[in-house]
Design an enzyme around this catalytic site. Structure first.
Site, PDB file in Angstrom:
ATOM      1  N   ARG A 251      48.848  21.411  84.680  1.00 34.23           N
ATOM      2  CA  ARG A 251      49.157  20.109  84.062  1.00 34.23           C
ATOM      3  C   ARG A 251      50.357  19.531  84.791  1.00 34.23           C
ATOM      4  O   ARG A 251      51.394  20.172  84.903  1.00 34.23           O
ATOM      5  CB  ARG A 251      49.410  20.238  82.562  1.00 34.23           C
ATOM      6  N   HIS A 255      54.104  19.256  78.253  1.00 33.94           N
ATOM      7  CA  HIS A 255      53.191  19.850  77.269  1.00 33.94           C
ATOM      8  C   HIS A 255      52.748  18.783  76.282  1.00 33.94           C
ATOM      9  O   HIS A 255      51.565  18.665  75.965  1.00 33.94           O
ATOM     10  CB  HIS A 255      53.899  20.992  76.541  1.00 33.94           C
ATOM     11  N   TYR A 264      62.187  23.850  81.983  1.00 34.07           N
ATOM     12  CA  TYR A 264      61.672  25.202  82.152  1.00 34.07           C
ATOM     13  C   TYR A 264      60.840  25.412  83.408  1.00 34.07           C
ATOM     14  O   TYR A 264      60.376  26.524  83.647  1.00 34.07           O
ATOM     15  CB  TYR A 264      60.853  25.619  80.920  1.00 34.07           C
TER      16      TYR A 264
END
Length: 355
Positions: A251, A255, A264
């Site tokens: 992706r 998210h 992250y």
């Protein structure tokens, strides 16, 4: 693992690696694949824009995973079952879901969970991995009814750490349920990278424990996705039981729109993958290699997608306002005193009595 090598039909430069399917690659079929990829990517970008404008709620983007979803959903028959997660709208759209309805879902509307008449599409599963059990149950029911209908369940890499994943595969294996478990391994479960999610080299190898086939494929290669999913579905229809497919993908963005992926992971990786692994670019390169690419046609396809999506947005925003009583009246068959109390407090806040 050597047993679970990555399957590819197209390389990054659009070269066909599997000549066995060349006869099935008609001009019309390739055009349809590209048109669907354009539509769902345009939808995804529009949904993010609407969320940023306050016209949709929190949204889960899927850009980068289009080939995995479109290719697999296109392999289904019309009477099959589709069990999506909150990120699988490209699959739902490909299988015949209404764009307006999906927009309504992200606007918090009950109507957003209702598929078109005759389409077996479950509401998006937000709890992780629960839909695998639902898909298994639906598949077993179809088998008992004597149909040749199958089910497909979508899930991410993080779902393989849930008990429902193992229970779903075990039940499906024991009862030879006609179901395909389609994992999109985008390599992050929100902020948790795959190497911290599991110690297995692959997700496909988890099939061994349940005595079912496991397939690991390039999830950005729409031809590999389509033909390998079709093989698994054909196997299911023959009564040979379930298959676990791991589609390795990525992706590009967050998210959800409430997430900041720079916290992250190195987002430069997304830029590199856009250049080398993008599913639309790969198919475009194949079309150019085959001499069937038409820039004017691409522009027409892009314009048509925008028009279709803008119409769906207009329909979504013209939808009648929701009945606030739905929040309270459909939790239990008979409202409990706590629900009644909440409803009273709400209407007191508005300055009137509850209905």
């Amino acid at each position: 693992m050597e047993q679970f090598q990555l399957i590819r039909y197209l390389d990054e430069n659009g070269n066909l690696l599997n000549n066995e399917v060349s006869e099935a690659l008609s001009y019309g079929f390739i055009k349809e694949l590209y048109e669907r990829l354009i539509l769902v990517r345009t939808f995804d970008r529009k949904a993010i824009s609407l969320q940023r404008q306050g016209r949709l709620g929190t949204y889960a983007p899927f850009e980068g995973q289009e080939a995995a979803q479109v290719g697999s959903a296109l392999a289904l028959n019309g009477d099959d079952w589709l069990f999506p997660t909150y990120r699988d709208h490209a699959a739902s759209i490909t299988f015949g879901h209404s764009l307006k309805t999906i927009f309504l879902y992200w606007n918090g509307r009950l109507e957003g969970c209702v598929p078109p008449e005759g389409k077996r599409i479950f509401p998006p599963a937000v709890p992780i991995a629960t839909q695998l059990l639902h898909a298994t149950g639906a598949a077993i029911a179809e088998k008992r009814k004597g149909t040749d209908n199958a089910a497909i369940a979508y899930f991410g890499d993080g779902a393989t750490s849930e008990g429902d994943f193992h229970e779903g595969l075990n039940f499906a294996s024991v009862f030879k349920a006609p179901v395909v478990f389609f994992n999109q391994n985008n390599q992050f479960a929100i902020s948790v990278p795959i190497e911290k999610q599991m110690n297995s080299e692959t997700i496909a190898q988890k099939s061994v424990a349940y005595g079912i086939p496991g397939v690991r494929l390039d999830g950005n290669d729409i031809l590999a996705v389509y033909f390998e999913t079709k093989k698994a579905l054909d196997r299911a229809r023959r009564g040979e039981g379930p298959t676990l497919i791991e589609a390795v993908t990525w992706r590009y963005g967050a998210h959800t729109t409430a997430d900041d992926p720079t916290k992250y992971r190195n987002q430069n990786i997304s830029d590199i993958k856009r250049q080398n692994e993008d599913p639309l670019l790969r198919l475009e390169k194949y079309m150019k290699n085959e001499g069937i690419w038409d820039e004017e046609w691409k522009e027409e396809v892009s314009r048509a997608a925008v028009i279709e999506i803008e119409k769906a947005v207009e329909e979504m925003e013209a939808f009648p306002k929701p009945n606030i009583d739905d929040l309270f009246d459909h939790v239990f068959a008979e409202p409990t005193w706590t629900i009644k109390d909440q409803k009273e407090q709400y209407y007191e806040f508005l300055g009137g009595a509850s209905k």
